[in-house]
Write an enzyme that holds these catalytic residues in place. Structure first.
Site, PDB file in Angstrom:
ATOM      1  N   GLU A 273       7.123  -6.970  15.133  1.00 46.85           N
ATOM      2  CA  GLU A 273       6.396  -6.705  16.387  1.00 46.85           C
ATOM      3  C   GLU A 273       6.872  -5.420  17.069  1.00 46.85           C
ATOM      4  OE1 GLU A 273       6.077 -11.453  17.665  1.00 46.85           O
ATOM      5  OE2 GLU A 273       7.542 -10.145  18.622  1.00 46.85           O
ATOM      6  N   GLY A 275       6.828  -2.055  19.154  1.00 43.84           N
ATOM      7  CA  GLY A 275       5.985  -1.425  20.172  1.00 43.84           C
ATOM      8  C   GLY A 275       6.440   0.012  20.342  1.00 43.84           C
ATOM      9  N   ARG A 276       7.606   0.140  20.989  1.00 43.49           N
ATOM     10  CA  ARG A 276       8.141   1.462  21.327  1.00 43.49           C
ATOM     11  C   ARG A 276       8.273   2.373  20.098  1.00 43.49           C
ATOM     12  NH1 ARG A 276      11.704   1.974  25.762  1.00 43.49           N
ATOM     13  NH2 ARG A 276      12.162  -0.233  25.502  1.00 43.49           N
ATOM     14  N   CYS A 342       6.657   7.030  48.845  1.00 43.01           N
ATOM     15  CA  CYS A 342       7.615   6.781  49.926  1.00 43.01           C
ATOM     16  C   CYS A 342       8.742   5.854  49.495  1.00 43.01           C
ATOM     17  CB  CYS A 342       6.887   6.157  51.111  1.00 43.01           C
ATOM     18  SG  CYS A 342       5.306   6.927  51.389  1.00 43.01           S
ATOM     19  N   GLU A 343       9.487   6.255  48.482  1.00 43.32           N
ATOM     20  CA  GLU A 343      10.652   5.496  48.040  1.00 43.32           C
ATOM     21  C   GLU A 343      11.655   6.486  47.473  1.00 43.32           C
ATOM     22  OE1 GLU A 343      10.886   1.850  46.728  1.00 43.32           O
ATOM     23  OE2 GLU A 343       8.823   1.213  47.100  1.00 43.32           O
ATOM     24  N   TYR A 371       5.477   1.821  27.423  1.00 45.72           N
ATOM     25  CA  TYR A 371       5.817   1.280  28.741  1.00 45.72           C
ATOM     26  C   TYR A 371       5.661   2.346  29.833  1.00 45.72           C
ATOM     27  CZ  TYR A 371       7.693  -2.147  25.500  1.00 45.72           C
ATOM     28  OH  TYR A 371       7.817  -3.026  24.472  1.00 45.72           O
TER      29      TYR A 371
HETATM   30  N1  LLP Z   1       8.063  -8.732  20.791  1.00 47.14           N
HETATM   31  C1  LLP Z   1       8.382  -9.339  21.946  1.00 47.14           C
HETATM   32  C2  LLP Z   1       8.376 -10.802  21.987  1.00 47.14           C
HETATM   33  C3  LLP Z   1       8.725  -8.580  23.073  1.00 47.14           C
HETATM   34  O1  LLP Z   1       9.050  -9.193  24.196  1.00 47.14           O
HETATM   35  C4  LLP Z   1       8.723  -7.162  22.997  1.00 47.14           C
HETATM   36  C5  LLP Z   1       9.065  -6.341  24.164  1.00 47.14           C
HETATM   37  C6  LLP Z   1       8.360  -6.563  21.774  1.00 47.14           C
HETATM   38  C7  LLP Z   1       8.060  -7.379  20.694  1.00 47.14           C
HETATM   39  C8  LLP Z   1       8.319  -5.076  21.590  1.00 47.14           C
HETATM   40  O2  LLP Z   1       9.547  -4.475  21.765  1.00 47.14           O
HETATM   41  P1  LLP Z   1       9.745  -2.923  21.425  1.00 47.14           P
HETATM   42  O3  LLP Z   1       9.560  -2.750  19.935  1.00 47.14           O
HETATM   43  O4  LLP Z   1       8.742  -2.157  22.181  1.00 47.14           O
HETATM   44  O5  LLP Z   1      11.126  -2.631  21.853  1.00 47.14           O
HETATM   45  N2  LLP Z   1       9.528  -2.151  29.766  1.00 47.14           N
HETATM   46  C9  LLP Z   1      10.732  -1.957  29.010  1.00 47.14           C
HETATM   47  C10 LLP Z   1      10.670  -2.661  27.657  1.00 47.14           C
HETATM   48  C11 LLP Z   1      10.352  -4.119  27.739  1.00 47.14           C
HETATM   49  C12 LLP Z   1      10.250  -4.781  26.406  1.00 47.14           C
HETATM   50  C13 LLP Z   1       9.623  -6.128  26.521  1.00 47.14           C
HETATM   51  N3  LLP Z   1       9.434  -6.810  25.278  1.00 47.14           N
HETATM   52  C14 LLP Z   1      10.993  -0.461  28.883  1.00 47.14           C
HETATM   53  O6  LLP Z   1      10.239   0.340  29.439  1.00 47.14           O
HETATM   54  O7  LLP Z   1      11.971  -0.069  28.274  1.00 47.14           O
END
Ligand code: LLP
Length: 416
Positions: A273, A275-276, A342-343, A371
């Site tokens: 899974e 994302g980043r 304003c922060e 994100y």
């Molecule tokens: N799977 C699950 C169950 C997750 O909760 C997440 C991310 C991912 C996969 C994907 O993770 P990645 O490969 O993107 O690291 N907003 C934060 C990151 C929050 C991640 C939440 N969960 C930031 O900007 O760093």
């Protein structure tokens, strides 16, 4: 690494000048490179080819419809965390059999919708939730598949807010309870509990925590199998770190080299899974300098983007490189790059050495694809910005900038 490069002193996204896009779209905006996006997806696919994993893009990192569709067209599945994301995945024509659904608090409506859709599996985060899925599936006369999201209780060195695999955190189910669930699996007649899921956190640079968690979970699966439990899926989550500043994250290939031997031995269907890793460096945020102010103590570069557009610096003290989109040889000085909100937390960088910039100059906030837009808001009644994608020498708006009317939709002036 990515396709945002300087050519003759000007920043390009693939073959398009960023300044040309700004001229047409206005600022601020998010800009994505199709090539960087898809290359990163293909990199993971290639590195893990030996186990032919199902790669479910974590839509929470970037939910832009065109962006998701680009990945779906390459065969990606989607990791969703709400019915909204699920519906969006379907709009992007994702195959329901490639959709997994995690979330610590799935509502009745969400569960019913996911069952109706026929998703591949639920990643279950508590025992009461499993009961609820079983009840609803029973009512609907359906049989569903579920993986238990295990909380492996391993530390992951990352920001406190994005570490998830420890028992101090709300995520997943501890090993003892998981064992009980599997032993009593007959209780859940409408749920085939045939998977195990982990996700230990995000922006994890080193391979060690992943290897540790995977080893732990695989030996747990061995134990379950010795009790006659049938397991089919192992979902190893996301969390791969990327370069924001000078990190040296493991590559997809390094990661694969370390974990493939363990994964192959299990004979399980592997789900990932990320994302980043896929979208982080495929996007930048472009913002314009409104004013430069020197209060005798500090210099501030005030830009038209704000924390409502990109909250990561404020929320996680996250570092994003900032570059003027036209290279100049002028001296650098230390400035705070701040927004109009304003922060005091409304900043993109503090005490950052930056070439001297002037009113009207454009700045690129790098590595903002993950994100970034996804966590943006309308704080201060600011419309969410436009999103643009480049492919080769073409660019297209993939999401319109919001209008004041968009923001007012649903507002009611009450008359008692
Ligand atoms: N799977 C699950 C169950 C997750 O909760 C997440 C991310 C991912 C996969 C994907 O993770 P990645 O490969 O993107 O690291 N907003 C934060 C990151 C929050 C991640 C939440 N969960 C930031 O900007 O760093």
């Amino acid at each position: 690494m990515h396709d945002f490069r300087f050519k003759a002193g000007e920043l390009f996204c693939e073959n398009v000048k960023v300044s040309a896009i700004a001229g047409r779209v206005g600022t601020p905006f998010y800009l994505y490179s199709y090539k960087t996006l898809t290359d990163h997806f293909l990199k993971i696919q290639k590195a893990f080819a030996r186990v032919n994993p199902l790669i479910c893009f974590a839509m929470k990192s970037n939910g832009n419809l065109s962006l998701i569709k680009s990945l779906v067209d390459l065969g990606a599945g989607i990791d969703v965390v709400s019915v909204g994301e699920l519906r969006k995945a379907l709009l992007a024509q994702a195959d329901p059999k490639k959709i997994v659904f995690a979330s610590v608090g799935k509502t009745q409506e969400e569960i019913a919708f996911a069952i109706k859709t026929g998703i591949l599996l639920f990643n279950v985060e508590s025992e009461p939730e499993l009961k609820e899925i079983n009840r609803i599936a029973g009512q609907m006369g359906r049989q569903v598949q579920a993986a238990i999201r295990i909380n492996p209780d391993v530390p992951a060195p990352t920001h406190e807010y994005i570490t998830t695999g420890s028992l101090k955190k709300k995520f997943g189910i501890d090993l003892r309870t998981t064992r009980q669930i599997f032993m009593n699996r007959k209780k859940y007649g409408h749920v085939n509990i045939n998977g195990v899921h982990i996700h230990i956190g995000s922006q994890i640079i080193s391979g060690m925590p992943f290897v540790g968690a995977i080893k732990k979970v695989v030996s747990f699966i061995d134990e379950l199998r010795s009790f006659g439990v049938h397991i089919e899926y192992l979902d190893i989550g996301g969390g791969l770190g990327i370069i924001y500043k000078n990190e040296v994250p493991q590559t997809a290939q390094n990661f694969a080299d370390r974990v493939l031997p363990i994964l192959e031995k299990t004979g399980l269907k592997i789900i990932m899974e990320p994302g980043r890793f896929i979208v982080g460096n495929a996007g930048i945020f472009v913002t314009k300098v409104l004013y430069v102010k020197d209060n005798g103590y500090k210099k501030f570069v005030i830009v038209d983007g704000g924390m409502n557009d990109l909250i990561r610096p404020m929320l996680y003290d996250a570092y994003h490189e900032i570059v003027p989109i036209k290279k100049s040889r002028v001296a650098r000085n230390k400035v705070d790059v701040v927004g109009p909100i304003c922060e005091s937390g409304d900043f993109f960088a503090l005490d950052r050495p930056l070439p001297v910039v002037n009113r009207g100059d454009l700045l690129a906030v790098m590595s903002a694809g993950a994100y970034g837009f996804a966590m943006s808001s309308n704080y201060n009644v600011r419309p969410r910005v436009a999103e643009v994608m480049v492919k080769g020498n073409k660019f297209k708006i993939v999401k319109q900038r919001e209008t004041f009317e968009d923001l007012m939709r649903g507002e009611i002036v009450v008359r008692w």
